[in-house]
Scaffold this motif. Structure first.
Motif, PDB file in Angstrom:
ATOM      1  N   THR A  90      28.116  54.321  36.108  1.00 52.74           N
ATOM      2  CA  THR A  90      27.641  53.506  37.226  1.00 52.74           C
ATOM      3  C   THR A  90      26.378  54.150  37.794  1.00 52.74           C
ATOM      4  O   THR A  90      26.213  55.370  37.744  1.00 52.74           O
ATOM      5  CB  THR A  90      28.687  53.382  38.354  1.00 52.74           C
ATOM      6  OG1 THR A  90      29.019  54.679  38.828  1.00 52.74           O
ATOM      7  CG2 THR A  90      29.924  52.653  37.874  1.00 52.74           C
ATOM      8  N   GLN A  91      25.517  53.311  38.316  1.00 52.84           N
ATOM      9  CA  GLN A  91      24.253  53.792  38.877  1.00 52.84           C
ATOM     10  C   GLN A  91      23.949  53.035  40.152  1.00 52.84           C
ATOM     11  O   GLN A  91      24.136  51.820  40.212  1.00 52.84           O
ATOM     12  CB  GLN A  91      23.132  53.577  37.861  1.00 52.84           C
ATOM     13  CG  GLN A  91      21.781  54.020  38.359  1.00 52.84           C
ATOM     14  CD  GLN A  91      20.738  54.017  37.248  1.00 52.84           C
ATOM     15  OE1 GLN A  91      21.039  54.390  36.119  1.00 52.84           O
ATOM     16  NE2 GLN A  91      19.539  53.603  37.573  1.00 52.84           N
ATOM     17  N   THR A 144      27.509  68.375  38.487  1.00 52.51           N
ATOM     18  CA  THR A 144      26.516  67.496  39.101  1.00 52.51           C
ATOM     19  C   THR A 144      25.153  68.155  39.038  1.00 52.51           C
ATOM     20  O   THR A 144      25.006  69.333  39.377  1.00 52.51           O
ATOM     21  CB  THR A 144      26.899  67.215  40.569  1.00 52.51           C
ATOM     22  OG1 THR A 144      28.196  66.621  40.601  1.00 52.51           O
ATOM     23  CG2 THR A 144      25.912  66.279  41.229  1.00 52.51           C
ATOM     24  N   ILE A 145      24.152  67.370  38.600  1.00 59.50           N
ATOM     25  CA  ILE A 145      22.774  67.855  38.559  1.00 59.50           C
ATOM     26  C   ILE A 145      21.907  66.943  39.419  1.00 59.50           C
ATOM     27  O   ILE A 145      22.045  65.718  39.376  1.00 59.50           O
ATOM     28  CB  ILE A 145      22.229  67.948  37.114  1.00 59.50           C
ATOM     29  CG1 ILE A 145      20.871  68.671  37.098  1.00 59.50           C
ATOM     30  CG2 ILE A 145      22.172  66.579  36.440  1.00 59.50           C
ATOM     31  CD1 ILE A 145      20.405  69.046  35.689  1.00 59.50           C
ATOM     32  N   ILE A 197      20.720  62.114  41.510  1.00 62.92           N
ATOM     33  CA  ILE A 197      21.903  62.959  41.436  1.00 62.92           C
ATOM     34  C   ILE A 197      22.801  62.375  40.346  1.00 62.92           C
ATOM     35  O   ILE A 197      23.255  61.234  40.460  1.00 62.92           O
ATOM     36  CB  ILE A 197      22.656  63.005  42.776  1.00 62.92           C
ATOM     37  CG1 ILE A 197      21.735  63.457  43.900  1.00 62.92           C
ATOM     38  CG2 ILE A 197      23.894  63.898  42.665  1.00 62.92           C
ATOM     39  CD1 ILE A 197      22.297  63.232  45.292  1.00 62.92           C
ATOM     40  N   PHE A 198      23.022  63.139  39.282  1.00 65.06           N
ATOM     41  CA  PHE A 198      23.842  62.708  38.157  1.00 65.06           C
ATOM     42  C   PHE A 198      25.123  63.527  38.107  1.00 65.06           C
ATOM     43  O   PHE A 198      25.110  64.729  38.374  1.00 65.06           O
ATOM     44  CB  PHE A 198      23.103  62.915  36.826  1.00 65.06           C
ATOM     45  CG  PHE A 198      21.923  62.025  36.622  1.00 65.06           C
ATOM     46  CD1 PHE A 198      22.070  60.775  36.043  1.00 65.06           C
ATOM     47  CD2 PHE A 198      20.651  62.453  36.986  1.00 65.06           C
ATOM     48  CE1 PHE A 198      20.963  59.965  35.833  1.00 65.06           C
ATOM     49  CE2 PHE A 198      19.545  61.655  36.777  1.00 65.06           C
ATOM     50  CZ  PHE A 198      19.693  60.398  36.194  1.00 65.06           C
ATOM     51  N   THR A 199      26.207  62.863  37.716  1.00 66.01           N
ATOM     52  CA  THR A 199      27.481  63.540  37.499  1.00 66.01           C
ATOM     53  C   THR A 199      27.848  63.409  36.025  1.00 66.01           C
ATOM     54  O   THR A 199      27.772  62.310  35.460  1.00 66.01           O
ATOM     55  CB  THR A 199      28.590  62.918  38.366  1.00 66.01           C
ATOM     56  OG1 THR A 199      28.196  62.985  39.733  1.00 66.01           O
ATOM     57  CG2 THR A 199      29.913  63.643  38.175  1.00 66.01           C
ATOM     58  N   PHE A 200      28.209  64.537  35.417  1.00 67.42           N
ATOM     59  CA  PHE A 200      28.614  64.562  34.013  1.00 67.42           C
ATOM     60  C   PHE A 200      30.121  64.422  33.899  1.00 67.42           C
ATOM     61  O   PHE A 200      30.875  64.897  34.749  1.00 67.42           O
ATOM     62  CB  PHE A 200      28.221  65.903  33.363  1.00 67.42           C
ATOM     63  CG  PHE A 200      26.746  66.066  33.137  1.00 67.42           C
ATOM     64  CD1 PHE A 200      26.149  65.563  31.997  1.00 67.42           C
ATOM     65  CD2 PHE A 200      25.969  66.738  34.064  1.00 67.42           C
ATOM     66  CE1 PHE A 200      24.794  65.736  31.778  1.00 67.42           C
ATOM     67  CE2 PHE A 200      24.614  66.920  33.859  1.00 67.42           C
ATOM     68  CZ  PHE A 200      24.020  66.407  32.715  1.00 67.42           C
ATOM     69  N   ALA A 201      30.547  63.786  32.803  1.00 62.99           N
ATOM     70  CA  ALA A 201      31.956  63.747  32.404  1.00 62.99           C
ATOM     71  C   ALA A 201      31.960  63.700  30.879  1.00 62.99           C
ATOM     72  O   ALA A 201      31.231  62.905  30.274  1.00 62.99           O
ATOM     73  CB  ALA A 201      32.662  62.523  32.976  1.00 62.99           C
ATOM     74  N   LEU A 217      26.592  61.349  30.915  1.00 61.41           N
ATOM     75  CA  LEU A 217      26.364  60.953  32.308  1.00 61.41           C
ATOM     76  C   LEU A 217      27.384  59.896  32.703  1.00 61.41           C
ATOM     77  O   LEU A 217      27.535  58.876  32.023  1.00 61.41           O
ATOM     78  CB  LEU A 217      24.947  60.411  32.476  1.00 61.41           C
ATOM     79  CG  LEU A 217      23.836  61.400  32.136  1.00 61.41           C
ATOM     80  CD1 LEU A 217      22.470  60.705  32.202  1.00 61.41           C
ATOM     81  CD2 LEU A 217      23.878  62.595  33.071  1.00 61.41           C
ATOM     82  N   ALA A 218      28.072  60.137  33.808  1.00 67.63           N
ATOM     83  CA  ALA A 218      29.091  59.210  34.290  1.00 67.63           C
ATOM     84  C   ALA A 218      28.634  58.436  35.520  1.00 67.63           C
ATOM     85  O   ALA A 218      29.097  57.318  35.764  1.00 67.63           O
ATOM     86  CB  ALA A 218      30.380  59.957  34.613  1.00 67.63           C
ATOM     87  N   ARG A 219      27.709  59.032  36.274  1.00 66.69           N
ATOM     88  CA  ARG A 219      27.296  58.415  37.541  1.00 66.69           C
ATOM     89  C   ARG A 219      25.899  58.882  37.900  1.00 66.69           C
ATOM     90  O   ARG A 219      25.519  60.027  37.619  1.00 66.69           O
ATOM     91  CB  ARG A 219      28.275  58.831  38.632  1.00 66.69           C
ATOM     92  CG  ARG A 219      28.044  58.153  39.951  1.00 66.69           C
ATOM     93  CD  ARG A 219      29.136  58.556  40.951  1.00 66.69           C
ATOM     94  NE  ARG A 219      28.499  58.652  42.244  1.00 66.69           N
ATOM     95  CZ  ARG A 219      28.185  59.777  42.859  1.00 66.69           C
ATOM     96  NH1 ARG A 219      28.488  60.924  42.349  1.00 66.69           N
ATOM     97  NH2 ARG A 219      27.578  59.765  44.017  1.00 66.69           N
TER      98      ARG A 219
END
Length: 137
Positions: free
Chosen positions: A35-36, A78-79, A102-106, A110-112
């Protein structure tokens, strides 16, 4: 993932997908439920794909500066990256913007993403409008 790995991932992602518009590579970078949110507009994975296809259809080039700032939190995976972006439309119009993402990894993808795009040229809303549009006009 550590900071060096996350930064390399982001650099490759921006090069392959954002600069080269290699939309066929998206599945290598995004989770299925990615999601973005860009300037308050929310996109799911399919809408992100449509959005990037729209950018490709309307732009000759996207040029990214090196990441001015990178903050990585190993615990939350999170980066946060900050950079400048120059977009050149087919009609030759250029837009300059500052972007904070702001990106979140899973699972090493990239998840978000939550991002803010700020125009740096006075009264230039054309790229911001394009940056938050899914379909071509």
């Amino acid at each position: 993932m550590n900071k060096a790995q996350a930064t390399q991932f982001m650099t490759t992602f921006y090069r392959d997908v954002m600069s080269r518009f290699a939309l066929d590579q998206l599945d290598n970078y995004l989770t299925v439920d990615y999601t973005q949110t860009t300037n308050g507009h929310q996109f799911n994975t399919d809408q992100v794909k449509q959005h990037l296809a729209n950018l490709h259809a309307n732009l000759d080039r996207l040029v990214f500066s090196y990441f001015n700032d990178v903050v990585f939190d190993e615990t939350t995976q999170t980066i946060t990256v900050a950079y400048q972006l120059t977009a050149t439309q087919h009609n030759g119009h250029q837009a300059l913007a500052e972007v904070i993402s702001i990106f979140t990894f899973a699972d090493n993808k990239l998840a978000r993403c939550h991002e803010l795009i700020i125009p740096l040229m006075q009264d230039d809303r054309s790229f911001i409008d394009l940056a938050t549009r899914i379909t071509t006009k």
